[in-house]
Design a protein around this motif. Sequence first.
Motif, PDB file in Angstrom:
ATOM      1  N   VAL A   1      93.154  35.788 -70.126  1.00 39.15           N
ATOM      2  CA  VAL A   1      92.438  35.922 -71.503  1.00 39.15           C
ATOM      3  C   VAL A   1      91.660  34.530 -71.812  1.00 39.15           C
ATOM      4  O   VAL A   1      91.126  34.477 -72.968  1.00 39.15           O
ATOM      5  CB  VAL A   1      93.428  36.448 -72.669  1.00 39.15           C
ATOM      6  N   GLY A   2      91.991  33.585 -71.271  1.00 41.19           N
ATOM      7  CA  GLY A   2      91.721  32.229 -71.601  1.00 41.19           C
ATOM      8  C   GLY A   2      92.343  31.419 -72.759  1.00 41.19           C
ATOM      9  O   GLY A   2      93.095  32.033 -73.439  1.00 41.19           O
ATOM     10  N   PRO A   3      92.209  30.065 -72.535  1.00 44.63           N
ATOM     11  CA  PRO A   3      93.044  29.224 -73.607  1.00 44.63           C
ATOM     12  C   PRO A   3      92.607  29.723 -75.173  1.00 44.63           C
ATOM     13  O   PRO A   3      93.580  29.530 -75.947  1.00 44.63           O
ATOM     14  CB  PRO A   3      92.579  27.938 -73.444  1.00 44.63           C
ATOM     15  N   ASP A   4      91.445  30.000 -75.389  1.00 46.01           N
ATOM     16  CA  ASP A   4      91.174  30.462 -76.882  1.00 46.01           C
ATOM     17  C   ASP A   4      91.789  31.677 -77.296  1.00 46.01           C
ATOM     18  O   ASP A   4      92.141  31.510 -78.623  1.00 46.01           O
ATOM     19  CB  ASP A   4      89.598  30.479 -77.026  1.00 46.01           C
ATOM     20  N   ALA A   5      91.881  32.616 -76.519  1.00 52.75           N
ATOM     21  CA  ALA A   5      92.479  33.829 -76.994  1.00 52.75           C
ATOM     22  C   ALA A   5      94.030  33.852 -76.908  1.00 52.75           C
ATOM     23  O   ALA A   5      94.576  34.946 -77.324  1.00 52.75           O
ATOM     24  CB  ALA A   5      91.731  34.962 -76.579  1.00 52.75           C
ATOM     25  N   TYR A   6      94.541  32.845 -76.036  1.00 56.03           N
ATOM     26  CA  TYR A   6      95.880  33.059 -75.673  1.00 56.03           C
ATOM     27  C   TYR A   6      96.892  33.354 -76.726  1.00 56.03           C
ATOM     28  O   TYR A   6      97.575  34.190 -76.751  1.00 56.03           O
ATOM     29  CB  TYR A   6      96.202  31.784 -74.824  1.00 56.03           C
ATOM     30  N   GLN A   7      96.878  32.311 -77.627  1.00 56.53           N
ATOM     31  CA  GLN A   7      97.800  32.395 -78.798  1.00 56.53           C
ATOM     32  C   GLN A   7      97.558  33.706 -79.657  1.00 56.53           C
ATOM     33  O   GLN A   7      98.685  34.457 -79.951  1.00 56.53           O
ATOM     34  CB  GLN A   7      97.829  31.256 -79.855  1.00 56.53           C
ATOM     35  N   GLN A   8      96.413  33.961 -79.913  1.00 53.98           N
ATOM     36  CA  GLN A   8      96.212  35.414 -80.626  1.00 53.98           C
ATOM     37  C   GLN A   8      96.914  36.437 -79.955  1.00 53.98           C
ATOM     38  O   GLN A   8      97.589  37.455 -80.474  1.00 53.98           O
ATOM     39  CB  GLN A   8      94.603  35.564 -80.804  1.00 53.98           C
ATOM     40  N   PHE A   9      96.795  36.730 -78.562  1.00 54.83           N
ATOM     41  CA  PHE A   9      97.381  37.767 -77.963  1.00 54.83           C
ATOM     42  C   PHE A   9      98.575  37.870 -77.718  1.00 54.83           C
ATOM     43  O   PHE A   9      99.234  38.773 -77.788  1.00 54.83           O
ATOM     44  CB  PHE A   9      96.864  37.385 -76.121  1.00 54.83           C
ATOM     45  N   LEU A  10      99.485  36.458 -77.945  1.00 57.34           N
ATOM     46  CA  LEU A  10     100.969  36.584 -77.705  1.00 57.34           C
ATOM     47  C   LEU A  10     101.473  36.752 -79.162  1.00 57.34           C
ATOM     48  O   LEU A  10     102.568  37.108 -79.297  1.00 57.34           O
ATOM     49  CB  LEU A  10     101.346  34.942 -77.735  1.00 57.34           C
TER      50      LEU A  10
END
Length: 112
Positions: free
Chosen positions: A51-60
């Motif tokens: 998902v890439g670094p920008d969306a990573y935290q949101q996905f988690l």
Amino acid sequence: MAYNEEISSRIFRLLRRRKGLSGKKMFGGFAYLLHGNLCCGVRDDYLILRVGPDAYQQFLQSPHTREFAPAGRVMRGWVVVEQEGFEGEDDLQRLITQAVDFTLSLPPKDAA
């Protein structure tokens, strides 16, 4: 069971018309690549997404989602989604689309 072939087939049906698509066994499962870049895959009964670094935290923060850490090493920008998170085809389509969008933003690694 190394990976759920039914889940892999569902992913393939969504990706099969994409140019540059290839697949191979890895991470103890099966991975799909676009133009040589890893995009997504399946291991056991769960989905692996780039998902890439920008969306990573949101996905988690999403339900049924966690870090991808093969051999205990966290791969930032990658997440694991449990089956409950993609039971419906719309959910799987949305998740795969997000992984594809990120992967296609990367420079190709091959001429496929």
